[in-house]
Design a protein around this motif. Structure first.
Motif, short mmCIF file in Angstrom:
data_model
loop_
_atom_site.label_atom_id
_atom_site.label_comp_id
_atom_site.label_asym_id
_atom_site.label_seq_id
_atom_site.Cartn_x
_atom_site.Cartn_y
_atom_site.Cartn_z
N VAL A 159 0.83 -1.20 0.00
CA VAL A 159 0.00 0.00 0.00
C VAL A 159 0.87 1.25 0.00
CG1 VAL A 159 -1.59 1.33 1.40
CG2 VAL A 159 -2.01 -1.05 1.00
N VAL A 160 1.92 1.24 0.81
CA VAL A 160 2.81 2.41 0.84
C VAL A 160 3.45 2.60 -0.53
CG1 VAL A 160 4.90 3.31 1.85
CG2 VAL A 160 3.20 2.26 3.28
N LEU A 161 3.91 1.49 -1.13
CA LEU A 161 4.54 1.61 -2.45
C LEU A 161 3.54 2.11 -3.49
CD1 LEU A 161 6.77 -1.57 -2.63
CD2 LEU A 161 7.43 0.77 -2.21
N GLY A 162 2.29 1.62 -3.39
CA GLY A 162 1.28 2.08 -4.34
C GLY A 162 0.99 3.55 -4.18
N LEU A 167 1.62 8.98 -6.30
CA LEU A 167 2.14 10.34 -6.12
C LEU A 167 3.06 10.71 -7.27
CD1 LEU A 167 1.75 12.28 -3.72
CD2 LEU A 167 4.07 11.73 -3.08
N LYS A 168 3.86 9.76 -7.74
CA LYS A 168 4.70 10.04 -8.91
C LYS A 168 3.85 10.31 -10.14
CE LYS A 168 8.49 7.91 -9.97
NZ LYS A 168 9.56 8.91 -9.94
N LYS A 169 2.74 9.57 -10.27
CA LYS A 169 1.80 9.82 -11.37
C LYS A 169 1.23 11.22 -11.28
CE LYS A 169 0.83 6.07 -13.85
NZ LYS A 169 0.83 6.04 -15.30
N LEU A 170 0.95 11.65 -10.03
CA LEU A 170 0.35 12.96 -9.83
C LEU A 170 1.23 14.07 -10.34
CD1 LEU A 170 -1.18 13.16 -6.29
CD2 LEU A 170 -2.29 13.54 -8.44
N SER B 78 -5.96 7.44 -2.18
CA SER B 78 -4.95 7.96 -3.11
C SER B 78 -5.45 7.88 -4.55
CB SER B 78 -3.62 7.23 -2.94
OG SER B 78 -3.82 5.85 -2.99
N LEU B 79 -6.26 6.85 -4.86
CA LEU B 79 -6.85 6.80 -6.20
C LEU B 79 -7.84 7.94 -6.39
CD1 LEU B 79 -7.40 3.05 -6.83
CD2 LEU B 79 -5.92 4.59 -8.03
N VAL B 80 -8.61 8.27 -5.34
CA VAL B 80 -9.56 9.39 -5.46
C VAL B 80 -8.81 10.70 -5.71
CG1 VAL B 80 -11.19 10.79 -4.14
CG2 VAL B 80 -11.41 8.35 -4.15
N VAL B 81 -7.68 10.88 -5.01
CA VAL B 81 -6.91 12.11 -5.21
C VAL B 81 -6.35 12.16 -6.62
CG1 VAL B 81 -4.85 13.34 -4.48
CG2 VAL B 81 -6.38 12.42 -2.81
N LEU B 82 -5.86 11.01 -7.10
CA LEU B 82 -5.34 10.98 -8.48
C LEU B 82 -6.43 11.32 -9.48
CD1 LEU B 82 -3.00 10.25 -10.37
CD2 LEU B 82 -3.89 7.96 -10.43
#
Lengths: 178, 100
Positions: A159-162, A167-170, B78-82
Motif C-alpha cells: 500500500v505504501v509503495l502504491g 504520487l509520482k503519477k500525480l 490515493s486513487l480518489v486524489v489521483l
C-alpha cells in the motif's frame, strides 16, 4: 431489563443511527464525522465483548488514522456540488434490485447461520480466563497466525509503495491548478 | 447475557446500511466511507463469535480486518486524489466511461 441490555441497546442505537446519518448526509465532512461517532460506539461495544486490546486498536487506527485521512482528503477536495443537487443519490434501478436481492439472501441464510451457533467450539483447548485477552491475542498472532501476520505487513508495504507510485503519477499530471 | 442473535442482527443492519451507501451514493469518498461501515459490521460479527465461542481466533481476525481496512482506505483515497487531480471529478456518474 438489566444493565447489560441497556448498554447494548444504547451502543446499537449509537452505531446504527450515525451509520444511517452518514449514508444520507450531503456534506462529506458530516458523513465522516458521523462515522467517527459510529466507530467510538463500536469501540465501546468491543469492550463489552471482552476485548480491551481491540478497543484500543480500533480507536487508534480507525479514529486516529483512517478517519483523519478521510477528513484530510475531504478538505483537500473541496467539492460543494452535491449540496446544491436536489437528488444526491444515483437513480439506478439495478442498484436497488441488487440491494433487495442481497438483503433477501442475507435474511434467508441468517437462520442457517444461527442454527450453527450451538456448535461453536474453541479451536484450541485454552481457558481464556487464565490470562488477559491481550496475552491470548499475542500468543495466537505469533504462533498460529505468524504467516498471516507477516502477510499483513507485506500488504501494508504494498500500500505504501502504491501510494508513492500514485504520487509520482500525480506529478506528471498536466494543468494542475493547485 | 445478551443473546448472540442480537449481535448478528446488529451486524446485518450495519452491513445493509453500508451496502445502501455503496450502491446509491454518487460521491466516491462517501462510497469509501460506506465500505468502512461494512468492514465495521464484520468486526462486530467476528468479535461476537469469538466471545460466544470462547476462542481468540475471531479477535485475531478482527485485528487483520482493521489492518486491511487501513490499507484499503489508503489505496482508495490515493486513487480518489489521483482521479480528482487529473479529471477534476469525483462523482461516479461523471467517470462512468464504460457504460455497457
Amino acid at each position: 431489563m438489566d444493565l447489560n441490555h441497556l448498554v447494548f441497546y444504547y451502543l446499537a442505537l449509537g452505531m446504527t443511527i450515525p451509520g444511517i446519518l452518514a449514508v444520507i448526509s450531503r456534506n462529506p465532512v458530516h458523513a465522516v464525522l458521523w462515522v467517527l461517532v459510529l466507530i467510538l460506539h463500536q469501540a465501546l461495544l468491543l469492550y463489552t465483548l471482552g476485548s480491551e486490546f481491540l478497543t484500543a486498536i480500533q480507536i487508534i487506527v480507525y479514529a486516529g488514522a483512517v478517519l483523519v485521512l478521510f477528513l484530510f482528503i475531504v478538505y483537500m477536495i473541496n467539492l460543494r456540488l452535491e449540496e446544491r443537487w436536489k437528488v444526491f443519490v444515483r437513480r439506478s434501478g439495478i442498484g436497488l434490485i441488487l440491494i433487495f436481492i442481497f438483503v433477501f439472501l442475507l435474511f434467508k441464510t441468517i437462520s442457517v447461520f444461527l442454527a450453527l451457533v450451538p456448535a461453536f467450539k474453541p479451536k484450541l483447548p485454552y481457558d481464556l480466563a487464565q490470562a488477559s485477552n491481550l496475552v491470548w491475542i499475542a500468543r495466537y498472532l505469533f504462533t498460529h497466525y505468524l504467516l498471516q501476520f507477516e502477510l499483513i505487513g507485506v500488504i501494508l508495504l504494498i500500500v505504501v509503495l502504491g501510494a508513492v507510485f500514485i504520487l509520482k503519477k500525480l506529478q506528471e499530471v498536466k494543468n494542475d491548478s493547485f | 447475557m445478551i443473546p448472540f442473535e442480537y449481535y448478528v442482527y446488529l451486524s446485518l443492519l450495519l452491513f445493509c446500511i453500508g451496502l445502501v451507501g455503496v450502491m446509491l451514493r454518487r460521491n466516491l469518498i462517501i462510497l469509501l466511507v460506506s465500505l468502512e461501515i461494512m468492514m465495521n459490521a464484520l468486526i462486530v460479527l467476528f468479535s461476537a463469535i469469538s466471545r460466544y465461542s470462547n476462542d481468540t481466533t475471531g479477535y485475531v481476525v478482527v485485528f487483520f480486518l482493521i489492518a486491511l481496512a487501513a490499507a484499503e482506505a489508503g489505496v482508495g483515497l490515493s486513487l480518489v486524489v489521483l482521479l480528482y487531480r487529473s479529471l477534476k471529478k469525483i462523482y461516479t456518474e461523471d467517470i462512468n466511461y464504460y457504460r455497457g
